[in-house]
Design an enzyme around this catalytic site. Structure first.
Site, short mmCIF file in Angstrom:
data_model
loop_
_atom_site.label_atom_id
_atom_site.label_comp_id
_atom_site.label_asym_id
_atom_site.label_seq_id
_atom_site.Cartn_x
_atom_site.Cartn_y
_atom_site.Cartn_z
N ALA A 88 0.79 -1.16 -0.07
CA ALA A 88 0.08 -0.08 -0.09
C ALA A 88 1.00 1.32 0.14
CB ALA A 88 -1.00 -0.21 1.19
N PHE A 144 3.83 3.67 -1.94
CA PHE A 144 4.37 4.23 -3.02
C PHE A 144 4.89 3.44 -4.32
CE2 PHE A 144 7.67 6.86 -5.36
CZ PHE A 144 7.22 7.09 -6.58
N THR A 159 0.69 2.23 7.93
CA THR A 159 1.57 3.26 8.78
C THR A 159 0.88 4.78 7.82
OG1 THR A 159 3.25 3.41 7.41
CG2 THR A 159 3.55 1.90 8.99
N ASP A 194 1.78 -6.38 10.50
CA ASP A 194 3.02 -5.72 10.75
C ASP A 194 3.95 -6.67 10.78
OD1 ASP A 194 5.26 -4.55 11.93
OD2 ASP A 194 4.09 -3.77 13.87
N THR A 243 11.39 -1.83 11.81
CA THR A 243 10.99 -2.32 10.78
C THR A 243 11.91 -2.99 9.49
OG1 THR A 243 8.82 -1.29 10.76
CG2 THR A 243 9.42 -1.72 8.60
N THR A 271 18.22 0.09 -1.63
CA THR A 271 18.28 1.37 -2.06
C THR A 271 19.88 1.73 -2.34
OG1 THR A 271 18.07 3.79 -1.29
CG2 THR A 271 18.35 2.06 0.45
N ASP A 272 19.84 2.86 -3.27
CA ASP A 272 21.32 3.12 -3.73
C ASP A 272 21.91 3.72 -2.47
OD1 ASP A 272 19.78 5.64 -3.60
OD2 ASP A 272 20.39 6.19 -5.62
N GLU A 273 21.29 4.21 -1.71
CA GLU A 273 21.56 4.97 -0.32
C GLU A 273 22.63 4.11 0.42
OE1 GLU A 273 19.30 7.75 1.76
OE2 GLU A 273 17.80 8.02 -0.09
N TYR A 288 18.52 5.84 8.32
CA TYR A 288 17.83 5.02 7.23
C TYR A 288 18.50 4.15 6.45
CZ TYR A 288 15.45 4.16 2.49
OH TYR A 288 15.03 3.63 1.27
N LYS A 313 18.60 -0.07 6.03
CA LYS A 313 18.73 -0.81 4.75
C LYS A 313 19.77 -1.42 4.50
CE LYS A 313 15.41 -0.48 2.16
NZ LYS A 313 14.41 -1.11 1.91
N LYS A 319 8.38 13.45 0.44
CA LYS A 319 9.57 13.36 -0.51
C LYS A 319 9.68 14.66 -1.38
CE LYS A 319 10.36 9.16 1.28
NZ LYS A 319 9.35 8.11 0.97
N PRO A 361 21.64 16.86 8.06
CA PRO A 361 23.01 16.59 8.62
C PRO A 361 23.60 15.20 8.05
CG PRO A 361 21.26 16.58 10.26
CD PRO A 361 20.51 16.97 8.94
P1 NAD Z 1 6.75 3.97 1.41
O1 NAD Z 1 7.00 4.78 2.52
O2 NAD Z 1 5.73 4.80 0.32
O3 NAD Z 1 5.83 2.58 1.62
C1 NAD Z 1 6.35 1.76 2.58
C2 NAD Z 1 5.12 0.90 2.75
O4 NAD Z 1 5.47 0.02 3.98
C3 NAD Z 1 3.97 1.61 3.58
O5 NAD Z 1 2.48 1.25 2.74
C4 NAD Z 1 3.98 1.14 4.96
O6 NAD Z 1 2.57 1.13 5.55
C5 NAD Z 1 4.41 -0.11 4.92
N1 NAD Z 1 5.17 -0.50 6.22
C6 NAD Z 1 5.98 0.29 7.09
N2 NAD Z 1 6.31 -0.42 7.89
C7 NAD Z 1 5.70 -1.72 8.21
C8 NAD Z 1 5.50 -2.74 8.84
N3 NAD Z 1 6.22 -2.74 10.22
N4 NAD Z 1 4.84 -3.90 8.63
C9 NAD Z 1 4.23 -3.87 7.44
N5 NAD Z 1 4.04 -2.72 6.58
C10 NAD Z 1 4.90 -1.82 6.72
O7 NAD Z 1 7.98 3.64 0.62
P2 NAD Z 1 8.31 3.40 -1.00
O8 NAD Z 1 8.79 4.83 -1.42
O9 NAD Z 1 7.09 2.89 -1.53
O10 NAD Z 1 9.71 2.46 -0.94
C11 NAD Z 1 9.47 1.06 -0.72
C12 NAD Z 1 10.75 0.30 -0.81
O11 NAD Z 1 11.72 0.85 -1.55
C13 NAD Z 1 11.33 0.77 0.81
O12 NAD Z 1 11.97 -0.46 0.95
C14 NAD Z 1 12.48 1.58 0.31
O13 NAD Z 1 13.46 1.45 1.28
C15 NAD Z 1 12.74 1.24 -1.35
N6 NAD Z 1 13.31 2.66 -1.97
C16 NAD Z 1 12.77 3.55 -2.14
C17 NAD Z 1 13.04 4.54 -3.11
C18 NAD Z 1 12.25 5.76 -3.24
O14 NAD Z 1 12.76 6.78 -3.93
N7 NAD Z 1 11.23 5.96 -2.78
C19 NAD Z 1 14.29 4.37 -3.68
C20 NAD Z 1 14.98 3.25 -3.44
C21 NAD Z 1 14.48 2.22 -2.48
#
Ligand code: NAD
Length: 333
Positions: A14, A16, A39, A60, A101, A126-128, A150, A154, A189, A274
């Site tokens: 659910a 992004f 969340t 969770d 998490t 992630t690239d980070e 963060y 990861k 973001k 920071p």
């Molecule tokens: P987001 O924050 O939009 O979504 C995270 C989802 O995880 C949410 O739906 C949240 O409810 C759920 N969640 C959080 N804690 C939870 C838990 N304890 N149990 C079950 N569900 C839980 O994040 P995003 O931007 O969609 O990123 C998704 C993944 O991709 C992440 O692992 C992130 O590290 C990685 N990522 C994101 C980006 C970016 O630019 N957005 C880039 C590289 C990697």
């Protein structure tokens, strides 16, 4: 006759990027099971347009019993693990939910994947995890040197995934995408926060002088790469996923203001984050060898994202109240 595709359990479906995975997965004909804690970052409305083809469990990943009940009921042969706390600024304010998490939750998910003998476990990293790079690009073998809590959480998760692959033979693969953007991104973001603030004619905060560079990847391209890794990737391997389209943050902000017809004087330079990484850049030749290519050009994707935001102002505005306390702390406004 069309072959029956295996069931995929999607954590964080659910969110992004996870919700885009659900959209594409349903279109491709996969039976999907979404596990999400919902969340502040999770939002069912992202899935409203997806007709059938998936089941959502509110659970969770840090709670083994509730996650196990999903594995027991669904017995998925594939897990794609997106669930995470994902916002760097929040991790600087409070790291505990990130360690919980992203590290513990990943370990619990790995344990269940092992116990239920999943055939593929795709971990979304992630690239980070590599930290910043002044020149050149990171390959999958580059050392991990995360800067923020963060990124550190990861990186810890990546090491756990590798350990489960080596110790237990779990058929796990790691995907490391660069900065994603596109519809349904939470306005904490960079790109949607700029749109949200500019639309309201509020000042647009930019860290330091906005010289930091990011490699922008459109969310549908990111998810297409995850499907390519799922179909053709080798267990135990890591795949960088970047578009090769780098931009200074200040240029991205100016482009958005231009698209919205707002003046550059809305830009307000604020004290730098920071440990702010100056630049990320990925060598993505390995995932390209699986046949994946990014299809969305940055300018085109940005226009599409801004158009989407204009059509979803109520959704964006609805996130504002909760963001105000965070903005006060990080932008001192
Ligand atoms: P987001 O924050 O939009 O979504 C995270 C989802 O995880 C949410 O739906 C949240 O409810 C759920 N969640 C959080 N804690 C939870 C838990 N304890 N149990 C079950 N569900 C839980 O994040 P995003 O931007 O969609 O990123 C998704 C993944 O991709 C992440 O692992 C992130 O590290 C990685 N990522 C994101 C980006 C970016 O630019 N957005 C880039 C590289 C990697």
């Amino acid at each position: 006759m069309r072959q029956k595709l295996p069931k995929i359990l999607v954590t964080g479906g659910a969110g992004f990027i996870g919700s885009e995975f659900v959209r594409q997965g349903v279109r491709r004909g996969y039976p999907l099971v979404v596990v999400d804690k919902l969340t502040y970052a999770g939002d069912r409305r992202r899935l409203l347009g997806v007709r059938g083809g998936y089941r959502l469990y509110r659970a969770d990943i840090c709670r083994p019993a509730s996650l196990e009940s999903v594995f027991r009921a669904e017995r998925p042969p594939i897990v794609v693990h997106f669930a995470a706390e994902s916002h760097v600024d929040r991790s600087i304010q409070r790291a505990t939910p990130f360690t919980m998490t992203n590290v513990l939750g990943t370990q619990i998910t790995l344990d269940l994947a092992r116990q239920y003998r999943v055939e593929r476990f795709i971990h979304i990293s992630t690239d980070e995890v590599y930290g910043p790079i002044a020149r050149g690009r990171f390959s999958e073998g580059s050392p991990l040197s995360p800067s923020s809590p963060y990124a550190a959480s990861k990186a810890a998760a990546d090491l756990l995934v590798k350990a489960y692959a080596r110790t237990f033979g779990l058929p796990a693969l790691i995907v490391r995408p660069s900065n994603n953007f596109g519809p349904w991104q939470h306005p904490e973001k960079l790109i949607p926060v700029v749109v949200l603030k500019a639309l309201r004619r509020e000042s647009v905060p930019v860290y330091a002088k906005g010289e930091n560079k990011r490699e922008w990847l459109y969310v549908s391209d990111c998810v297409a790469a995850v499907f390519a890794v799922l179909a053709k990737g080798t267990p135990g391997e890591v795949y960088n996923v970047g578009s090769g389209q780098e931009q200074r943050n200040i240029d991205t902000v100016r482009q958005i203001l231009k698209l919205l017809g707002r003046p550059p004087r809305l830009i307000r330079y604020v004290q730098d984050r920071p440990g702010h990484d100056y630049r990320y850049s990925l060598d993505s030749s390995k995932v390209r060898r699986l046949g994946w290519r990014p299809e969305v050009d940055f300018a085109e994707g940005l226009e599409e994202t801004v158009r989407w935001c204009l059509g979803h102002r109520r959704w964006l505005d609805g996130k504002r109240a909760e963001l105000k306390a965070l903005w006060r702390k990080v932008y001192k406004s």
